[in-house]
Design a protein around this motif. Sequence first.
Motif, PDB file in Angstrom:
ATOM      1  N   ALA A  18       4.015   5.905  -5.270  1.00 58.96           N
ATOM      2  CA  ALA A  18       3.953   5.904  -6.739  1.00 58.96           C
ATOM      3  C   ALA A  18       2.844   6.827  -7.225  1.00 58.96           C
ATOM      4  CB  ALA A  18       3.736   4.480  -7.261  1.00 58.96           C
ATOM      5  N   GLY A  19       1.705   6.829  -6.537  1.00 57.52           N
ATOM      6  CA  GLY A  19       0.603   7.719  -6.913  1.00 57.52           C
ATOM      7  C   GLY A  19       0.984   9.183  -6.766  1.00 57.52           C
ATOM      8  N   HIS A  20       1.664   9.520  -5.681  1.00 59.32           N
ATOM      9  CA  HIS A  20       2.123  10.900  -5.498  1.00 59.32           C
ATOM     10  C   HIS A  20       3.088  11.300  -6.611  1.00 59.32           C
ATOM     11  CE1 HIS A  20       0.055  11.007  -1.774  1.00 59.32           C
ATOM     12  NE2 HIS A  20       1.024  10.585  -0.971  1.00 59.32           N
ATOM     13  N   ALA A  25       3.238  10.228  -9.585  1.00 55.58           N
ATOM     14  CA  ALA A  25       2.560  10.317 -10.880  1.00 55.58           C
ATOM     15  C   ALA A  25       1.691  11.567 -10.997  1.00 55.58           C
ATOM     16  CB  ALA A  25       1.697   9.079 -11.109  1.00 55.58           C
ATOM     17  N   GLY A  26       1.429  12.242  -9.884  1.00 54.70           N
ATOM     18  CA  GLY A  26       0.549  13.401  -9.906  1.00 54.70           C
ATOM     19  C   GLY A  26       1.292  14.705  -9.679  1.00 54.70           C
ATOM     20  N   ARG A  86       0.837  -1.203   0.000  1.00 59.04           N
ATOM     21  CA  ARG A  86       0.000   0.000   0.000  1.00 59.04           C
ATOM     22  C   ARG A  86       0.871   1.252   0.000  1.00 59.04           C
ATOM     23  NH1 ARG A  86      -4.979   1.926   3.140  1.00 59.04           N
ATOM     24  NH2 ARG A  86      -5.338   3.890   2.062  1.00 59.04           N
ATOM     25  N   GLU A 139       2.032   1.877  -3.489  1.00 60.34           N
ATOM     26  CA  GLU A 139       0.978   2.525  -4.274  1.00 60.34           C
ATOM     27  C   GLU A 139       0.839   4.000  -3.908  1.00 60.34           C
ATOM     28  OE1 GLU A 139      -2.413   0.105  -3.391  1.00 60.34           O
ATOM     29  OE2 GLU A 139      -1.647  -1.603  -4.570  1.00 60.34           O
ATOM     30  N   GLU A 140       0.939   4.297  -2.622  1.00 56.21           N
ATOM     31  CA  GLU A 140       0.812   5.682  -2.162  1.00 56.21           C
ATOM     32  C   GLU A 140       1.916   6.559  -2.746  1.00 56.21           C
ATOM     33  OE1 GLU A 140      -0.971   8.656   0.573  1.00 56.21           O
ATOM     34  OE2 GLU A 140      -1.677   6.830  -0.374  1.00 56.21           O
TER      35      GLU A 140
END
Length: 195
Positions: A66-68, A70-71, A60, A63-64
């Motif tokens: 990697a998501g940051h 990507a944004g 998790r 994912e957290e």
Amino acid sequence: MTSVDHDPTATIPGPPLPVLSGPWSARVARAEGTDLDVVHGWMQSPHIDAFWHQAWPRERWYEEIAGHLAGDAILPVLVDLDGEPFAYIEVYRVVRDRLAGQYAQLPHDLGVHIAIGDAARTGQGLGRRLLRALAEGLLAADPACVRVVAEPDVTNAPSLRAFEAAGFRPCGEVVFPDKTAALLVHPRSEEDLPK
């Protein structure tokens, strides 16, 4: 001719890496390897989990982060003290955060979340030194930004003391579903405090 909705925040860049000088250094956290191990390990610590509530599995956290990455809303950052990992920081643009609309924010306002990794390194004044360096480093990194904000839990007395000792000013409270937060602002100048 048709009109097209224009998002005025679309031209606001993502949060910058703070400009720090010794003994501090900052770099963008990676979503894998040692960086992921460090962040995941720290988040399991009781002193961090008490307020972050993110003692998630390693996957998790992957994912957290990697998501940051990507944004353009949150920049995950690792800060070293004298070359050793010291803190995990999330630098965020207020206009893209749940804090947006909770006070009279400006388009370039930046916010910070901080987790000092080793509980043994808390309570020594290092947190306040880092918070002052972060605020000054973010103002240096983005000349259009005139204030850096934070919203720690009102029950987190050590964090509140550290932020205030680092030059952050109390500017009220904000109620979120998971906490009541103190709105703290580090302005570039007195005129930059929220009205």
